[in-house]
Design an enzyme around this catalytic site. Structure first.
Site, short mmCIF file in Angstrom:
data_model
loop_
_atom_site.label_atom_id
_atom_site.label_comp_id
_atom_site.label_asym_id
_atom_site.label_seq_id
_atom_site.Cartn_x
_atom_site.Cartn_y
_atom_site.Cartn_z
N HIS A 138 -43.63 28.15 8.89
CA HIS A 138 -44.74 29.09 9.11
C HIS A 138 -46.04 28.37 8.78
O HIS A 138 -46.69 28.64 7.77
CB HIS A 138 -44.58 30.34 8.25
CG HIS A 138 -45.48 31.46 8.65
ND1 HIS A 138 -45.06 32.77 8.65
CD2 HIS A 138 -46.77 31.49 9.05
CE1 HIS A 138 -46.07 33.55 9.03
NE2 HIS A 138 -47.12 32.78 9.28
N HIS A 223 -47.68 38.01 17.64
CA HIS A 223 -48.49 38.32 16.47
C HIS A 223 -49.34 39.56 16.74
O HIS A 223 -49.93 39.68 17.82
CB HIS A 223 -49.38 37.13 16.14
CG HIS A 223 -50.03 37.20 14.79
ND1 HIS A 223 -51.01 38.12 14.48
CD2 HIS A 223 -49.85 36.45 13.66
CE1 HIS A 223 -51.41 37.94 13.23
NE2 HIS A 223 -50.71 36.93 12.72
N HIS A 250 -44.73 38.32 13.90
CA HIS A 250 -45.59 38.98 12.91
C HIS A 250 -45.82 40.37 13.49
O HIS A 250 -46.61 40.55 14.41
CB HIS A 250 -46.90 38.20 12.75
CG HIS A 250 -47.93 38.87 11.90
ND1 HIS A 250 -48.59 38.22 10.88
CD2 HIS A 250 -48.44 40.13 11.91
CE1 HIS A 250 -49.45 39.03 10.31
NE2 HIS A 250 -49.39 40.20 10.93
N HIS A 324 -57.60 37.53 8.50
CA HIS A 324 -57.51 38.30 9.74
C HIS A 324 -58.88 38.76 10.24
O HIS A 324 -58.96 39.70 11.03
CB HIS A 324 -56.54 39.46 9.56
CG HIS A 324 -55.13 38.98 9.37
ND1 HIS A 324 -54.38 38.48 10.41
CD2 HIS A 324 -54.37 38.86 8.26
CE1 HIS A 324 -53.20 38.09 9.95
NE2 HIS A 324 -53.18 38.30 8.64
#
Length: 571
Positions: A138, A223, A250, A324
């Site tokens: 990851h 994701h 994700h 994010h």
């Protein structure tokens, strides 16, 4: 003529032998030697007055053409792997693991299966531990310096995506599209580790996904920041099934397009790598953790929540906001971040790792945790769980071998199996690439002494280059010859899809590294996860977020102090 010596005398000369126990760092874990390949009195050791000399343990007649003659032998080392804690000599030839067993001169020594000749170099493994190089699956490829930090922690393979410090790379492990994938494959030529890249998995048009697999991606990442809808996930899995690559997920934290059960319906019975399955790293709130009970889900943790400590919760909010691209002035963004941080599921995660329900550990490098701490945090969890849960079945005082084998599998063989590279790396077995990590037991899990890539010394602790001896301070990690000239490309693998390999991506991009295809992925189930294949029924209370395994509440207390921590980082 025989000679008797005490156990302590023997250990000081040749390292521990069968029945001896070794403490791992400053943890509470002890590895006990299960088998010793040595013939007492015939140990191969190098140095003045030692046995590896011409006509003694070194054969005077053989040449390198003899298939039993090693290029390098690590003598009298303790090998810790997912299936063994052995004392043995370890032979390396042509960059691959030739054999572990007994090294020496068969003309005068019994049971020799690794011949030491004039073409053989020696690395002294007496009193040292050897493990397979770690595999981090990851990785956000944000900064090329990550590779060097990881190497110095004992990790030799990176899998993930990214293109540098873009917002996409900082948030998602994606190298999107053929152009970016090709540029990253070319960039990998300058990295001293094995790599494999994942493409972007969001597209309803299969062609947009297929072109990335043809370009060399070893899988696709779905994701939520790009949209982890059931439809997008199903399309990505369709392509993965056709091309034998992995899908890393994700999942949808906000449950915008459905809940955990809807995601599992879209997955059906197809194998998938579920990233940060606890959920703080992202995924269906609050019950993504339940997915670890499915036989087709290969669950991993990322290391910010491992182990659960008194600082874990406080650290996470800012990490989520920055990673994010969230705005602290927007209430909805704050709520999004808060929804991912649940002390109850974090407290359960350590226990699920210890039970073998979670199968892997990875980093989430620079995108909610630290690329150089995969191995350290794995062993910190093992220590904490022994403190809180006692011995695993079959373990006893001064023998934690079952727990040790469970935890080392989490960052070696299981990530290799999950991403179709276990034929090449992930364990100490004959025929695999000699990506090996050598540890002083006192520093195990935190600071390796030497890292080999394809049999060449790549990185090592070494002293001042102008010193009169190699231990002149300052002792620090230094690049070795495995990182220079043609060795930089000749000792590492670039993993690609099988279709890219068959279409000769190596020639198309003029790659000089070893290029190898991933394989054997789509038929995997959790049963293939070594020592970490449990699938109990998992439930999460939607009000309290408490986690239940087969109806029983599981939790752990936050650690106030850990091993492998400050005492190792004073300077």
């Amino acid at each position: 003529m025989s000679f008797k010596m005490t156990q302590s005398q023997y250990t000081s000369l040749y390292g521990p032998t069968i029945g001896d126990a070794i403490r791992l760092g400053d943890t509470n874990l002890f590895a006990t030697i299960e088998k010793d390949f040595a013939n007492y009195g015939d140990e191969a050791t190098f140095g003045g007055g030692k046995s590896v000399r011409d006509g003694m343990a070194q054969n005077p007649n053989v040449t390198r053409d003899d298939r039993y003659v090693a290029d390098t032998v690590i003598t009298n080392a303790v090998i810790i792997d997912y299936d063994k804690v052995y004392k043995a000599d370890l032979g390396i030839k042509n960059g691959y693991i030739m054999k572990y067993g007994k090294a020496g001169n068969p003309d005068i020594m019994d049971d020799v299966d690794i011949i030491i000749g004039a073409s053989t170099d020696i690395i002294s493994g007496e009193g040292k531990i050897v493990t397979a190089g770690g595999i981090d699956t990851h990785v956000h490829f944000i900064n090329p310096e990550q590779a060097y930090v990881a190497l110095e922690s004992g990790v030799t393979t990176h899998i993930g995506g990214g293109t540098g410090a873009s917002e996409g790379a900082k948030a998602t492990t994606v190298a999107p599209g053929p152009w970016h994938i090709h540029r990253m494959l070319e960039a990998a030529e300058g990295l001293p580790i094995n790599v494999g890249f994942t493409g972007k998995g969001q597209a309803h048009n299969h062609t947009a996904l297929i072109e990335q697999i043809h370009a060399g991606a070893i899988g696709l990442k779905v994701h939520e920041d790009w949209g982890a809808t059931p439809s997008a996930l199903s399309h990505a899995l369709d392509v993965a099934d056709d091309y034998d690559v992995q899908i890393a997920l994700h999942a949808d934290t906000l449950n915008e397009a459905g809940f955990m059960e809807d995601t599992m319906k879209a997955i059906k019975d197809r194998v998938i790598h579920m990233y940060h399955t606890e959920g703080a790293g992202g995924g269906h709130a609050p019950d993504l953790i339940k997915s670890a009970s499915y036989p087709n889900v290969l669950p991993s943790s990322t290391n910010p929540t491992l182990p659960y400590t008194v600082n874990t919760i406080d650290e996470h909010l800012d990490m989520v906001m920055i990673t994010h691209h969230l705005n602290a002035s927007i209430p909805e963004d704050i709520a999004f971040a808060d929804s991912r941080i649940r002390k109850e599921t974090i407290a359960a995660e350590d226990v699920l790792q210890d039970m073998g329900v979670f199968s892997m550990v990875s980093s989430d490098s620079q995108a909610m945790d630290r690329v150089g701490e995969v191995i350290t945090r794995t062993w910190q969890v093992a220590h904490r769980m022994k403190e809180q849960r006692g011995y695993l079945d079959g373990d006893k005082e001064y023998n934690d071998n079952n727990r040790i084998k469970r935890y080392i599998a989490k960052y070696t063989i299981n990530p290799a199996i999950t991403h179709g590279i276990s034929e090449y790396v992930g364990s100490i077995e004959e025929g695999k690439l000699a990506d090996l990590v050598i540890w002083d037991p006192a520093f195990f899990g935190v600071k390796p002494e030497m890292i080999l890539k394809a049999g060449m010394i790549n990185t090592a602790v070494n002293g001042d280059a102008n010193g009169s001896i190699p231990t002149s301070e300052p002792l620090k990690y230094r690049k070795m010859y495995g990182q220079y000239g043609g060795n930089l490309t000749g000792t590492s693998i670039t993993f690609v899809s099988n279709i890219a390999y068959m279409n000769d991506i190596e020639r198309q991009l003029s790659l000089h590294r070893m290029v190898r295809p991933v394989k054997g992925i789509r038929q995997l189930t959790k049963k293939d996860m070594k020592n970490n294949s449990e699938t109990p029924k998992l439930d999460v209370d939607p009000q309290t977020y408490e986690v239940f395994v087969d109806g029983k509440l599981i939790t752990s207390e936050p650690a106030k102090e850990l091993p492998l921590a400050q005492r190792y980082f004073l300077f």
